[in-house]
Motif scaffolding. Structure first.
Motif, PDB file in Angstrom:
ATOM      1  N   THR A 170      37.899  23.835 -52.861  1.00 41.03           N
ATOM      2  CA  THR A 170      36.744  23.055 -53.284  1.00 41.03           C
ATOM      3  C   THR A 170      36.693  21.731 -52.523  1.00 41.03           C
ATOM      4  O   THR A 170      35.640  21.292 -52.074  1.00 41.03           O
ATOM      5  CB  THR A 170      36.832  22.778 -54.799  1.00 41.03           C
ATOM      6  OG1 THR A 170      37.347  23.928 -55.433  1.00 41.03           O
ATOM      7  CG2 THR A 170      35.480  22.444 -55.353  1.00 41.03           C
ATOM      8  N   PHE A 171      37.869  21.103 -52.361  1.00 40.00           N
ATOM      9  CA  PHE A 171      37.931  19.835 -51.641  1.00 40.00           C
ATOM     10  C   PHE A 171      37.376  19.986 -50.230  1.00 40.00           C
ATOM     11  O   PHE A 171      36.591  19.166 -49.761  1.00 40.00           O
ATOM     12  CB  PHE A 171      39.390  19.366 -51.605  1.00 40.00           C
ATOM     13  CG  PHE A 171      39.610  18.143 -50.763  1.00 40.00           C
ATOM     14  CD1 PHE A 171      39.364  16.875 -51.283  1.00 40.00           C
ATOM     15  CD2 PHE A 171      40.064  18.244 -49.458  1.00 40.00           C
ATOM     16  CE1 PHE A 171      39.570  15.761 -50.520  1.00 40.00           C
ATOM     17  CE2 PHE A 171      40.263  17.125 -48.686  1.00 40.00           C
ATOM     18  CZ  PHE A 171      40.016  15.879 -49.219  1.00 40.00           C
ATOM     19  N   ILE A 172      37.787  21.087 -49.579  1.00 43.99           N
ATOM     20  CA  ILE A 172      37.327  21.291 -48.203  1.00 43.99           C
ATOM     21  C   ILE A 172      35.812  21.455 -48.175  1.00 43.99           C
ATOM     22  O   ILE A 172      35.133  20.923 -47.297  1.00 43.99           O
ATOM     23  CB  ILE A 172      38.018  22.517 -47.583  1.00 43.99           C
ATOM     24  CG1 ILE A 172      39.505  22.227 -47.396  1.00 43.99           C
ATOM     25  CG2 ILE A 172      37.394  22.881 -46.242  1.00 43.99           C
ATOM     26  CD1 ILE A 172      40.324  23.446 -47.075  1.00 43.99           C
ATOM     27  N   MET A 173      35.305  22.171 -49.177  1.00 41.92           N
ATOM     28  CA  MET A 173      33.853  22.374 -49.183  1.00 41.92           C
ATOM     29  C   MET A 173      33.111  21.072 -49.427  1.00 41.92           C
ATOM     30  O   MET A 173      32.121  20.777 -48.760  1.00 41.92           O
ATOM     31  CB  MET A 173      33.493  23.409 -50.237  1.00 41.92           C
ATOM     32  CG  MET A 173      33.898  24.815 -49.805  1.00 41.92           C
ATOM     33  SD  MET A 173      33.230  26.074 -50.864  1.00 41.92           S
ATOM     34  CE  MET A 173      34.222  25.878 -52.314  1.00 41.92           C
ATOM     35  N   VAL A 174      33.600  20.266 -50.379  1.00 37.85           N
ATOM     36  CA  VAL A 174      32.895  19.025 -50.697  1.00 37.85           C
ATOM     37  C   VAL A 174      33.086  17.999 -49.583  1.00 37.85           C
ATOM     38  O   VAL A 174      32.143  17.486 -49.001  1.00 37.85           O
ATOM     39  CB  VAL A 174      33.407  18.447 -52.038  1.00 37.85           C
ATOM     40  CG1 VAL A 174      32.757  17.096 -52.308  1.00 37.85           C
ATOM     41  CG2 VAL A 174      33.142  19.407 -53.161  1.00 37.85           C
ATOM     42  N   ASP A 175      34.345  17.709 -49.281  1.00 40.60           N
ATOM     43  CA  ASP A 175      34.619  16.656 -48.320  1.00 40.60           C
ATOM     44  C   ASP A 175      34.324  17.115 -46.894  1.00 40.60           C
ATOM     45  O   ASP A 175      33.825  16.349 -46.075  1.00 40.60           O
ATOM     46  CB  ASP A 175      36.089  16.243 -48.446  1.00 40.60           C
ATOM     47  CG  ASP A 175      36.462  15.130 -47.502  1.00 40.60           C
ATOM     48  OD1 ASP A 175      36.210  13.971 -47.849  1.00 40.60           O
ATOM     49  OD2 ASP A 175      36.978  15.430 -46.403  1.00 40.60           O
ATOM     50  N   GLY A 176      34.639  18.383 -46.625  1.00 46.08           N
ATOM     51  CA  GLY A 176      34.463  18.871 -45.265  1.00 46.08           C
ATOM     52  C   GLY A 176      33.039  19.301 -44.995  1.00 46.08           C
ATOM     53  O   GLY A 176      32.301  18.621 -44.281  1.00 46.08           O
ATOM     54  N   TRP A 177      32.611  20.393 -45.607  1.00 52.07           N
ATOM     55  CA  TRP A 177      31.297  20.951 -45.280  1.00 52.07           C
ATOM     56  C   TRP A 177      30.169  19.981 -45.577  1.00 52.07           C
ATOM     57  O   TRP A 177      29.418  19.596 -44.686  1.00 52.07           O
ATOM     58  CB  TRP A 177      31.075  22.250 -46.060  1.00 52.07           C
ATOM     59  CG  TRP A 177      32.111  23.310 -45.802  1.00 52.07           C
ATOM     60  CD1 TRP A 177      33.219  23.200 -45.029  1.00 52.07           C
ATOM     61  CD2 TRP A 177      32.103  24.635 -46.323  1.00 52.07           C
ATOM     62  NE1 TRP A 177      33.912  24.371 -45.042  1.00 52.07           N
ATOM     63  CE2 TRP A 177      33.255  25.266 -45.825  1.00 52.07           C
ATOM     64  CE3 TRP A 177      31.243  25.337 -47.170  1.00 52.07           C
ATOM     65  CZ2 TRP A 177      33.565  26.583 -46.148  1.00 52.07           C
ATOM     66  CZ3 TRP A 177      31.544  26.640 -47.486  1.00 52.07           C
ATOM     67  CH2 TRP A 177      32.700  27.266 -46.977  1.00 52.07           C
ATOM     68  N   ALA A 178      30.082  19.573 -46.850  1.00 51.57           N
ATOM     69  CA  ALA A 178      28.956  18.717 -47.234  1.00 51.57           C
ATOM     70  C   ALA A 178      29.087  17.352 -46.554  1.00 51.57           C
ATOM     71  O   ALA A 178      28.095  16.755 -46.145  1.00 51.57           O
ATOM     72  CB  ALA A 178      28.904  18.564 -48.744  1.00 51.57           C
ATOM     73  N   GLY A 179      30.322  16.877 -46.407  1.00 48.99           N
ATOM     74  CA  GLY A 179      30.533  15.578 -45.763  1.00 48.99           C
ATOM     75  C   GLY A 179      30.036  15.570 -44.336  1.00 48.99           C
ATOM     76  O   GLY A 179      29.412  14.598 -43.888  1.00 48.99           O
TER      77      GLY A 179
END
Lengths: 813, 813
Positions: A517-526
């Motif tokens: 989830t962290f990767i999706m929030v911080d990575g993708w959406a970021g």
């Protein structure tokens, strides 16, 4: 623990938000009005020009009405990929090109690892069988079925994991080696093909001893004439103009306000803008704003003049630092790499950073103070990493309502209102943390500045390394063992060292979904947010509305920014850490990281081509740091795997893991000695080769004049301009023929010129570069070109009305 | 725990044995027959000569019959103190003089500390009061009354200890700083005043890349002509003659046996010595020993000749290493400190060690292998330090009787004898450990050699640092917490880190009496033993009895030895550690250490003046290590004090201790950057100064010829001699007039010459030095002088009977 469905929902939300960001970007970027927000680099590189105003209607100048362009919302992708790496280096510099290689390195490392892990480890885990046998009554997630948790303790299947750990480590080492060698080659190639630059011939000398009977310049001259008689050319003393620079900044700020009010007055000529002077305009006497700011500016100008005299005449203003130039690259390389004086704390020599890269404020710090500063800051960083929660908890405790009422009793009636109360209770505690995290990079940058590094690039690298420690302890470990860093530190001190890898190792597989989830929030959406550039977009339009009067002001209002290595390197390194730690444990996490790397690669390639304009060029000096951080991540992953497997009773396979960290450490040492000198030193062979080539091609080169002003302190250029301006003013007063209206106009334009000359302070690195540095490289004819030309013209024409010319130039551009 | 009386008894025994040793020394040293054991350095320095034989009776030549000289048994002390430090530097070199400064540093540090501690801390401890109140029924020692153990937990008196810890740390830092600065100054002064030496102009270049079309020499020539055109002078290639050197050694050994048998035959001319050839003379056919050894020697000579041809003609025998010389110190300093090649693993340059100091065998190790070797050795050292008990326990288990019987059943009847049995049971297990500890320094030296360092001085420093770790873990920690290092490692891994200082700290005061005894046995008696030189004494007399035929053989049989930094530095550092750890805890230990330092200072001063002859001169290059080890000792003492005080519930004072280690670390960093470059680099300012002085005083100096053979590989000199010898032999066969007896004599003398020329191999560093190195410095006209002159004469006179001359020379000297 989340099930696959939960994760699917989270993925859907994040993909959706990324999609929305991209859509917004697709719409916004094709509006002409946003052109300077989304393509500033192209403006700077002169590959794009302001649209021809006459040929368009008022509307089309701001909004794109062509429906075709709205359809392909990913149309920027091919553009981002089209440019070759060589072109990219020419367009944006080596730093940017190598920065992108970090992403490709991530892909090269994790794509094969993910394939192998999914093909081998996932089946092993699925048929591993602990959790399967326990039935549905124990809560376990589907993802855990695919992870190492599913293998029953003591199973021989752990040999697969062991084998994979070895294969992965070898693969990562192989890729790291290849990449290090590539980057080292690119760096040497880049330096070899560079045009003649001042920094190739210049050495920065610090801690020049004071000799009572001599001035600093004389001391330097004498010392180098004696010890480098064959190659010493000259020197450029450094003046302590920090106070003057402060005044310049102040004047600039006032000038901005003056511009704002004048523009306001122009638009509504009937009403002169007025306001109060004190307390953010709340109290004080009411004054005419234009008059007020003019008065303050002229006062500051007076102070600047006296400060200028002081700097020029006071021998103490010359700092014990100097830029010493040599007649050959060989001579400079020799001086930079050798010890000069018997007292090793004096006459410290090092390569001069390129002129744009110098951080002038730190040049004067003496050696002794430097050693104390570095030591104190390292303690401070340790405290910040482990105890940052203490002040925040303190602020949070203040920020609760009872605390607030105690501190400020007069606020009681306001706070007691229900709406305000609930808002404050819900919002305040989080706010403190958010603010802290937002200002953290700035705080770390300030800390690095206190440490006394003299180039912007090294400041950025130091910031990155501090930020990395913070992320490692507070984001990675903090998330895994779910406690503040302070609690972790306490636990580490009071647990046996052999217990710690176990504690963390056991928690690792359980946190896999969290990190996905962290990767999706911080990575993708970021990253999708990154491409949208919300903050620069807003600021540009605000500036455009309030201050911008000319096309040139608009040029200045556009803020291309730079990659921001200080923040981006550590977060990239965190992704490498996550990937390496989970590669063996929960291979399902790898696809998320791969998507991140691929997506971020595209976005940053687009941004580097169209937006960012690097302030300086360090020729990939950050690579050794990237390399060693990935090595550190590998070591962490080995220790944690060791901890995890030792709790799994895999007695046969676990001891074999011990060779992995040893292997990795040796690999690191080898790479360090093999490649790092290429990033720290300049080989004499290379220097000699370039010198000889130059002598052959340009036997009559006057190097002395070429180097004369390369490392002139920014303030000196301001001095020169100020002196010219004064001369011009005096001549102006003689010109009695000029009628009043003309004078009025002149005065305003003169002010514009003053304001623009003040702005130079900010861009002086560019300018100082310009006359000497990348003067042949089209790719580097950047945003400072126009200033340069302006200055040049001005200094050539000693006509009585230089402002005219400047004005003309403004209109034209 | 021992009481004061127990300690008194122990002290009495040790003082008595020291006294006996000194008495023995006093008697033995004045016997003329031992003159060359106790004053070899004076012989080497030509300050003492063999007594005139004719003027003495047969008895007085060997025994001193003058009763007056026996009275003052400490008469050597004033002699040891009389020489000033400057003279000492001239007499024995800077290394020795600075080595003695370690002892004076110990005195300077511990004398004030001991005074203060005894005046302040002992009264505080005595009236501290825990143990006093408990009455006589609890066993406690009188010494504990004087130590920190006597202070009741939670007492405010701990502030005294805290204060003292700060005072002591500041004092030690102050003394360390002063001493470092002194030594650095002495080093620079020494280097500055040194006569012209080859190593000032020479740089060692390693990892020269192979270019297929060129020989290594051509490659080197071309590279340096291109990259250092103004200063490059020439080069000295290095031949791989390790195999040849082995043959030389073998021949030398055989020659020793031949000498022995010939001497035997001379004394008993009737009986030709015979013996068996195989199995240490137990089996094989019986042969005439003289004939046998002559045959073997001539066989080896044949092999040497063919090997010589191979080395000279095979281009692969030239190693990728070279000694490159420059025409000025400046040029050499520049080359040594800069990176030469784009590939940082090639063309590695460094200061050449002085010719005596080169360790030739390691010159050919390539870079990649080097990085693996260092890594593997560091693992091996770790294993050795922590797991050395495992192989010893294994040997011990084998060495018990059952094990022995199993391995070698045929020994059963012997072992079962009662006397043998009890001897073996009591003796064998201890023997394994003793043997291990005895060979440990040699093992560590071999490990350092494997690491690939190219100078003897660095080998010795590396050995010292390995030995220090061993002592720290196995002697200090092993004694304090009474377990093997392996058990300690296990405990460290399974105890919380905060617990470890407590565990050790609590044990510290209890072990004070043990360490006092240790200091008396190892320190006092050990030093007294050192001055007696038992081993060299025995060996010298054995050699004198069996091999020595001429005065020159006697010269060779005398073994001055050197200080042995590899063993002595670590044990000195251990005393510093003990002193610093116990300064606050049990101040009563300090006087023991002070006596050790004072006594050892006297003894070593005497030995350095009269006995030791340093093999090389590193100009105090070991000082940074001494400094940093004392710093490490301080840190250890802080941590242990912290642990101890935290168990004493001294809640107010303990946290204040945290600043001590921080202060110390900062101090170390500062000193490192302030002084260490003086030991690692050669400042250009200095180099230029000396160059200019030399140019002014000797404008017509032919540096090229001065440097031509300075770094000639030892084997080359042997080659030259061998070639000459062959020529001489050929001429000899032509001389038909020489009668048989004369020939016989010639042959024997020739053999003597051959043997002596073989011995050169051992001393070649000396010789190679001689012709070029310290050729002006009387202090360095050392033991190799006679060889040198011999060679010189021989190479000058191409007469058909050089042996004659040599023989004459032998008689004369």
């Amino acid at each position: 623990m989340a099930t696959l469905e939960d994760l699917g929902v989270s993925a859907f939300i994040n993909i959706l938000s990324s999609f929305v960001f991209l859509l917004l970007f697709a719409v916004l970027r094709i509006q002409p009005v946003n052109d300077r927000v989304y393509f500033p680099k192209l403006y700077i590189a002169r590959k794009r020009r302001a649209h021809d105003h006459s040929s368009r209607s008022a509307v089309t100048r701001f909004v794109n009405l062509n429906p075709c362009t709205y359809i392909a919302f990913l149309s920027w992708v091919p553009g981002a990929l089209r440019m070759s790496e060589t072109e990219l280096v020419a367009h944006a510099g080596l730093d940017s090109a190598v920065y992108l290689r970090i992403y490709t390195l991530g892909l090269k490392i994790f794509l094969p690892i993910a394939t192998l892990a999914l093909l081998v480890l996932v089946p092993v885990n699925v048929y591993g069988g602990t959790l399967r046998g326990l039935g549905k009554d124990i809560a376990f997630s589907d993802i855990d079925k695919l992870s190492i948790s599913n293998v029953s303790p003591g199973s021989n299947r752990f040999f697969f994991h062991l084998l994979m750990a070895y294969v992965f480590t070898l693969w990562v080492c192989f890729m790291l080696y290849k990449e290090y060698s590539n980057v080292a080659f690119m760096r040497l190639h880049f330096l070899a093909n560079q045009r003649r630059c001042a920094d190739q011939f210049t050495v920065i000398v610090r801690n020049i001893p004071r000799v009572s009977s001599h001035s600093t310049s004389e001391t330097v001259d004498e010392f180098f004439r004696r010890n480098h008689p064959d190659h010493y050319l000259g020197q450029q003393p450094v003046y302590n103009a920090n106070r003057y620079a402060k005044l310049v900044k102040q004047k600039e700020r006032l000038q901005n306000w003056l511009d704002y009010y004048e523009l306001k007055f122009e638009r509504h000529p009937g009403k002169r803008p007025t306001g109060r002077t004190g307390c953010f305009g709340f109290c004080g006497s009411e004054v005419d704003q234009i008059e007020y700011y003019r008065a303050r500016i002229s006062e500051i100008e007076r102070r600047m003049a006296s400060e200028r005299q002081k700097v020029l005449n006071d021998p103490k203003a010359i700092m014990p630092v100097s830029f010493v130039t040599f007649d050959s690259r060989w001579g400079a390389a020799v001086c930079a790499q050798t010890q000069q004086s018997k007292n090793p704390t004096q006459w410290l020599t090092d390569w001069a950073p390129e002129p744009r890269d110098v951080y002038w404020q730190n040049l004067a710090i003496p050696f002794f103070s430097l050693s104390i500063r570095r030591f104190l800051i390292s303690i401070a960083v340790f405290a910040l990493v482990f105890f940052y929660m203490i002040p925040i908890a303190f602020v949070q405790s203040l920020a609760n309502l009872e605390g607030l009422e105690k501190v400020a009793p007069f606020l009681k009636p306001v706070i007691e209102t229900n709406v305000v109360k609930s808002f404050l209770q819900g919002f305040l505690p989080g706010l403190a943390l958010k603010i802290f995290l937002y200002i953290l990079p700035t705080v770390l940058l300030i800390m690095s500045k206190v440490e006394g590094y003299v180039s912007l690039s090294s400041l950025e690298r130091r910031t990155a390394s501090k930020y990395y420690y913070f992320m490692l302890v507070n984001v990675f470990l903090g998330s895994v063992i779910a406690g503040t860093a302070f609690e972790q530190l306490y636990a580490f001190l009071h647990q046996p060292p052999s217990q710690i890898p176990k504690t963390i190792g056991v928690a690792i597989p359980m946190k896999a979904t969290f990190f996905m989830t962290f990767i999706m929030v911080d990575g993708w959406a970021g990253i999708a947010n990154e491409i949208l550039r919300v903050k620069p977009l807003v600021i540009y339009h605000l500036k455009n509305m309030f201050i911008v009067k000319t096309e040139r002001d608009r040029e200045r209002a556009m803020d291309p920014g730079s990659i921001g290595l200080g923040e981006n390197l550590p977060s990239l390194q965190l992704y490498f850490l996550l990937g390496l730690v989970y590669a063996v444990v929960t291979p399902l996490l790898l696809p998320f990281i791969i998507i991140f790397f691929a997506f971020a690669f595209l976005v940053y390639r687009h941004q580097i081509i169209n937006v960012y304009n690097q302030e300086y060029e360090s020729a990939a000096a950050f690579w050794p740091q990237v390399h060693s951080r990935i090595i550190a991540s590998m070591l962490i992953s080995h220790v944690l795997l060791f901890g995890l497997m030792s709790t799994k009773k895999a007695a046969y396979s676990t001891p074999l893991l011990i060779f992995l960290p040893l292997l990795t450490i040796w690999f690191h040492k080898y790479c360090k000695s093999r490649f790092e000198p290429a990033f720290r030193k300049y080989p004499l062979e290379e220097a000699m080769e370039k010198d000889n080539m130059e002598h052959a091609s340009e036997p009559n080169l006057n190097l002395k004049s070429f180097l004369a002003t390369a490392y002139l302190h920014p303030v000196f250029r301001l001095f020169e301009e100020a002196a010219k301006e004064e001369a011009a003013k005096e001549e102006e007063t003689v010109e009695v023929r000029i009628d009043k209206a003309q004078r009025q106009q002149n005065r305003r334009q003169e002010e514009i010129q003053v304001s623009s000359s003040l702005q130079h302070q900010e861009e002086t690195h560019f300018r100082s570069t310009h006359e000497t540095y990348y003067h042949h490289e089209a790719s580097h004819v950047s945003r400072s070109t126009q200033y340069h030309e302006g200055i040049h013209v001005r200094s050539d024409t000693d006509s009585p009305s230089p402002p005219h010319f400047v004005y003309h130039y403004d209109i034209e551009s």
